[in-house]
Design a protein around this motif. Structure first.
Motif, PDB file in Angstrom:
ATOM      1  N   ALA A  48       0.836  -1.204   0.000  1.00 38.52           N
ATOM      2  CA  ALA A  48       0.000   0.000   0.000  1.00 38.52           C
ATOM      3  C   ALA A  48       0.869   1.250   0.000  1.00 38.52           C
ATOM      4  CB  ALA A  48      -0.911  -0.002   1.217  1.00 38.52           C
ATOM      5  N   GLN A  49       0.298   2.345  -0.493  1.00 36.25           N
ATOM      6  CA  GLN A  49       0.952   3.633  -0.352  1.00 36.25           C
ATOM      7  C   GLN A  49       0.651   4.154   1.044  1.00 36.25           C
ATOM      8  OE1 GLN A  49      -0.920   5.145  -4.059  1.00 36.25           O
ATOM      9  NE2 GLN A  49       1.118   5.928  -4.568  1.00 36.25           N
ATOM     10  N   VAL A  50       1.668   4.690   1.694  1.00 37.74           N
ATOM     11  CA  VAL A  50       1.536   5.124   3.085  1.00 37.74           C
ATOM     12  C   VAL A  50       1.722   6.627   3.165  1.00 37.74           C
ATOM     13  CG1 VAL A  50       2.482   4.953   5.419  1.00 37.74           C
ATOM     14  CG2 VAL A  50       2.344   2.908   3.972  1.00 37.74           C
ATOM     15  N   ILE A  51       0.764   7.283   3.825  1.00 37.65           N
ATOM     16  CA  ILE A  51       0.818   8.734   4.033  1.00 37.65           C
ATOM     17  C   ILE A  51       0.903   8.993   5.532  1.00 37.65           C
ATOM     18  CG2 ILE A  51      -0.312  10.950   3.657  1.00 37.65           C
ATOM     19  CD1 ILE A  51      -1.872   9.620   1.373  1.00 37.65           C
ATOM     20  N   GLY A  52       1.972   9.639   5.978  1.00 42.91           N
ATOM     21  CA  GLY A  52       2.116  10.024   7.374  1.00 42.91           C
ATOM     22  C   GLY A  52       1.648  11.457   7.580  1.00 42.91           C
ATOM     23  N   VAL A  53       0.962  11.693   8.683  1.00 44.10           N
ATOM     24  CA  VAL A  53       0.423  13.024   8.980  1.00 44.10           C
ATOM     25  C   VAL A  53       0.852  13.429  10.385  1.00 44.10           C
ATOM     26  CG1 VAL A  53      -1.635  14.464   9.136  1.00 44.10           C
ATOM     27  CG2 VAL A  53      -1.610  12.498   7.575  1.00 44.10           C
ATOM     28  N   THR A  54       1.537  14.561  10.489  1.00 45.18           N
ATOM     29  CA  THR A  54       1.878  15.097  11.799  1.00 45.18           C
ATOM     30  C   THR A  54       1.677  16.604  11.785  1.00 45.18           C
ATOM     31  OG1 THR A  54       3.502  15.019  13.600  1.00 45.18           O
ATOM     32  CG2 THR A  54       4.355  15.494  11.398  1.00 45.18           C
ATOM     33  N   GLY A  55       1.825  17.223  12.941  1.00 45.24           N
ATOM     34  CA  GLY A  55       1.625  18.660  13.076  1.00 45.24           C
ATOM     35  C   GLY A  55       1.327  19.003  14.517  1.00 45.24           C
ATOM     36  N   SER A  56       1.495  20.274  14.858  1.00 46.06           N
ATOM     37  CA  SER A  56       1.235  20.703  16.228  1.00 46.06           C
ATOM     38  C   SER A  56      -0.245  20.719  16.547  1.00 46.06           C
ATOM     39  CB  SER A  56       1.839  22.094  16.459  1.00 46.06           C
ATOM     40  OG  SER A  56       3.244  22.050  16.352  1.00 46.06           O
ATOM     41  N   THR A  57      -1.066  20.964  15.538  1.00 42.94           N
ATOM     42  CA  THR A  57      -2.509  20.930  15.722  1.00 42.94           C
ATOM     43  C   THR A  57      -3.144  20.581  14.386  1.00 42.94           C
ATOM     44  OG1 THR A  57      -4.425  22.176  16.519  1.00 42.94           O
ATOM     45  CG2 THR A  57      -2.830  23.381  15.216  1.00 42.94           C
ATOM     46  N   GLY A  58      -4.328  19.973  14.427  1.00 40.51           N
ATOM     47  CA  GLY A  58      -5.052  19.683  13.207  1.00 40.51           C
ATOM     48  C   GLY A  58      -4.668  18.410  12.490  1.00 40.51           C
ATOM     49  N   LYS A  59      -3.748  17.620  13.051  1.00 43.94           N
ATOM     50  CA  LYS A  59      -3.345  16.413  12.330  1.00 43.94           C
ATOM     51  C   LYS A  59      -4.475  15.389  12.271  1.00 43.94           C
ATOM     52  CE  LYS A  59      -0.727  14.755  16.385  1.00 43.94           C
ATOM     53  NZ  LYS A  59      -0.755  16.057  17.109  1.00 43.94           N
ATOM     54  N   THR A  60      -5.296  15.319  13.312  1.00 38.53           N
ATOM     55  CA  THR A  60      -6.384  14.348  13.285  1.00 38.53           C
ATOM     56  C   THR A  60      -7.441  14.726  12.257  1.00 38.53           C
ATOM     57  OG1 THR A  60      -6.044  13.768  15.611  1.00 38.53           O
ATOM     58  CG2 THR A  60      -8.168  13.203  14.647  1.00 38.53           C
ATOM     59  N   SER A  61      -7.837  15.998  12.215  1.00 32.99           N
ATOM     60  CA  SER A  61      -8.834  16.403  11.230  1.00 32.99           C
ATOM     61  C   SER A  61      -8.269  16.311   9.818  1.00 32.99           C
ATOM     62  CB  SER A  61      -9.349  17.810  11.519  1.00 32.99           C
ATOM     63  OG  SER A  61      -8.297  18.751  11.531  1.00 32.99           O
ATOM     64  N   THR A  62      -6.977  16.589   9.646  1.00 31.97           N
ATOM     65  CA  THR A  62      -6.357  16.416   8.332  1.00 31.97           C
ATOM     66  C   THR A  62      -6.387  14.956   7.913  1.00 31.97           C
ATOM     67  OG1 THR A  62      -4.907  18.321   8.722  1.00 31.97           O
ATOM     68  CG2 THR A  62      -4.264  16.798   6.974  1.00 31.97           C
ATOM     69  N   LYS A  63      -6.099  14.076   8.858  1.00 35.91           N
ATOM     70  CA  LYS A  63      -6.193  12.641   8.587  1.00 35.91           C
ATOM     71  C   LYS A  63      -7.606  12.246   8.189  1.00 35.91           C
ATOM     72  CE  LYS A  63      -7.168  10.209  11.906  1.00 35.91           C
ATOM     73  NZ  LYS A  63      -8.374   9.657  12.566  1.00 35.91           N
ATOM     74  N   ASP A  64      -8.596  12.771   8.899  1.00 41.46           N
ATOM     75  CA  ASP A  64      -9.994  12.455   8.583  1.00 41.46           C
ATOM     76  C   ASP A  64     -10.369  12.962   7.189  1.00 41.46           C
ATOM     77  OD1 ASP A  64     -10.337  11.313  11.092  1.00 41.46           O
ATOM     78  OD2 ASP A  64     -11.124  13.157  11.990  1.00 41.46           O
ATOM     79  N   LEU A  65      -9.970  14.188   6.866  1.00 43.69           N
ATOM     80  CA  LEU A  65     -10.254  14.759   5.550  1.00 43.69           C
ATOM     81  C   LEU A  65      -9.586  13.950   4.441  1.00 43.69           C
ATOM     82  CD1 LEU A  65      -9.742  18.466   6.601  1.00 43.69           C
ATOM     83  CD2 LEU A  65     -11.822  17.637   5.486  1.00 43.69           C
ATOM     84  N   LEU A  66      -8.332  13.600   4.653  1.00 46.64           N
ATOM     85  CA  LEU A  66      -7.585  12.860   3.644  1.00 46.64           C
ATOM     86  C   LEU A  66      -8.176  11.476   3.418  1.00 46.64           C
ATOM     87  CD1 LEU A  66      -5.226  12.446   1.734  1.00 46.64           C
ATOM     88  CD2 LEU A  66      -3.776  11.981   3.730  1.00 46.64           C
TER      89      LEU A  66
END
Length: 439
Positions: A110-128
């Motif tokens: 599978a293609q793997v996308i990592g998401v991090t950040g000081s804030t908003g990483k969970t909502s970005t993950k949900d959107l993506l």
């Protein structure tokens, strides 16, 4: 892992197979909670501060689990006379769990996308995840499984045929995201933003930026690094020439959602900071060849800004999973932008922001001042640090010591039509406030 034999599972984990039991195929997932271990599950007995999970291995096998992965001290749980589950033994069960996850990630292809950040990483993950799900089979981090334990559990939950893994990556110190990237081997990495989070542990926003940039350093060659346009804290970390660099936000490569893409979250239009997160998600989707279109309804993870109508026209914004100065400002901006007809009060119930180090009082005072600027009508502070918001706010304030005190106070304060933001650091426990208002 279902098509693997017990020998293959053990080899992938770097463990010894001391008892194959009657298993001829592999497990469907891994779990670390013995209460969740059912047929088809591999229970990993991790050593904890109080209890070593290996002590539950015998009971898990008796309940019919596929097998157990335990430390050296628990290798005697098998009973060769009655068959049953497989027993794998490793010197370090957590490291074995992580190796197993990496092996399964490679097997999936599978293609793997990592998401991090000081804030908003969970909502970005949900959107993506919602964007990718339009065209590809995707598995994304559930709940808060974004640590050195949770991330491998997410990977191992992915069934055969999964095409994309969207993995949230959290950290509290240097080196932790590098560890997660080594497990996940991401093709695409998103740093949503950099802000003053965990300053107590890392000391400076520059150190926070370096910790977040570990995801970019951990990308596979040929991968894609996605960063906010014009973020000076990340400029010094854009050193790799074997990955593609994509920026998002004003002035960036991805600066607007395309015509024909309509995104809502919980039935509502995206707030300003959610639109910024959506641009980061869009950049990542495009990096793996997905162009989302049409109407997209995004299910946000719990406690991340859901709006709940509790009656009498009162709307509660349940954003109490965590808080830092950056996310608190964004939440207040969204509260101020809430469209209410007829216009009514905007109420902010704000708790302590933790782990901010020596400047913690100043950060709280700045949030109080920001609440005044954006037009909050009533401020309720919860906790000793949040109390410093009151004088800087200068308007109508109620200060309480605990979340339980806020639960008792609010029913007598709220008026018909109020929009109520509830937000604070996880340690303050403001979920009981949101639950009390929505009950």
């Amino acid at each position: 892992m279902r098509d693997w034999t017990p020998d293959q599972v053990a080899e992938a984990a770097g463990a010894r197979l001391v008892e194959p039991g009657d298993r001829t195929s592999g497990p469907t997932r891994a779990v670390i909670d013995s209460r969740q271990a059912g047929s088809g599950d591999l229970f990993v007995g991790l050593p904890g501060e109080r209890v070593d999970g290996g002590r539950f291995a015998d009971a898990v096998l008796g309940a019919g689990a596929w097998g157990v992965l335990v430390g050296e001290g628990w290798g005697g749980v098998e009973d060769p006379t009655d068959g049953g589950g497989a027993v794998l033994v490793a010197q370090d069960p957590l490291a074995a769990l992580q190796r197993l996850a990496t092996a399964w990630r490679r097997e999936l292809g599978a293609q793997v996308i990592g998401v991090t950040g000081s804030t908003g990483k969970t909502s970005t993950k949900d959107l993506l995840a919602a964007m990718v799900d339009q065209q590809r089979r995707v598995i994304a981090t559930p709940l808060n499984l974004n640590t050195e334990i949770g991330l491998p559990l997410t990977v191992l939950s992915a069934p055969a045929g999964t095409e994309v893994l969207v993995l949230e990556m959290a950290m509290r110190g240097a080196g932790q995201i590098a560890e997660l990237a080594a497990i996940a081997e991401p093709d695409v990495g998103i740093v949503v933003n950099v802000g003053p989070v965990h300053l107590e542990l890392l000391g400076s926003v520059e150190a926070i930026a370096a910790a977040k940039a570990e995801l970019l350093d951990g990308l596979k060659p040929g991968g894609t690094a996605i960063v906010p346009a014009g973020e000076p804290l990340l400029e010094g970390h854009r050193t790799r020439d074997d990955v593609s660099w994509v920026t998002f936000g004003p002035g960036g490569d991805v600066d607007a959602l395309p015509e024909g893409l309509e995104i809502t979250a919980g039935g509502d239009r995206l707030s300003a900071h959610m639109r910024a997160n959506a641009l980061a998600a869009l950049a990542a989707a495009r990096a793996i060849g997905v162009e989302p279109t049409g109407r997209l309804e995004v299910a946000l993870s719990e406690l991340r800004g859901q709006r709940v109508d509790v009656g009498r026209g009162i709307v509660v914004i349940d954003d109490c999973y965590n808080a830092n100065p950056m996310s608190m400002r964004a939440a207040l901006d969204d509260l101020a932008a809430s469209e209410v007809d007829p216009p009514a009060r905007r109420v902010a119930v704000l708790g302590d922001m933790l782990e901010l180090g020596p400047g913690e009082r100043r950060f709280h005072e700045e949030i109080g001042a920001h609440a005044r600027v954006v037009g909050v009508d009533l401020l309720v502070t919860v906790g000793p640090l949040a109390e410093a918001m009151g004088p800087a706010f200068g308007g109508e304030v109620r200060a309480v010591a605990t979340a339980a005190d806020a639960v008792a106070l609010l029913p007598g304060l709220l008026q018909d039509g109020d929009t109520v933001l509830v937000k604070g650091s996880r340690g303050v426990g403001l979920e009981v406030v949101a639950q009390g208002l929505t009950a």
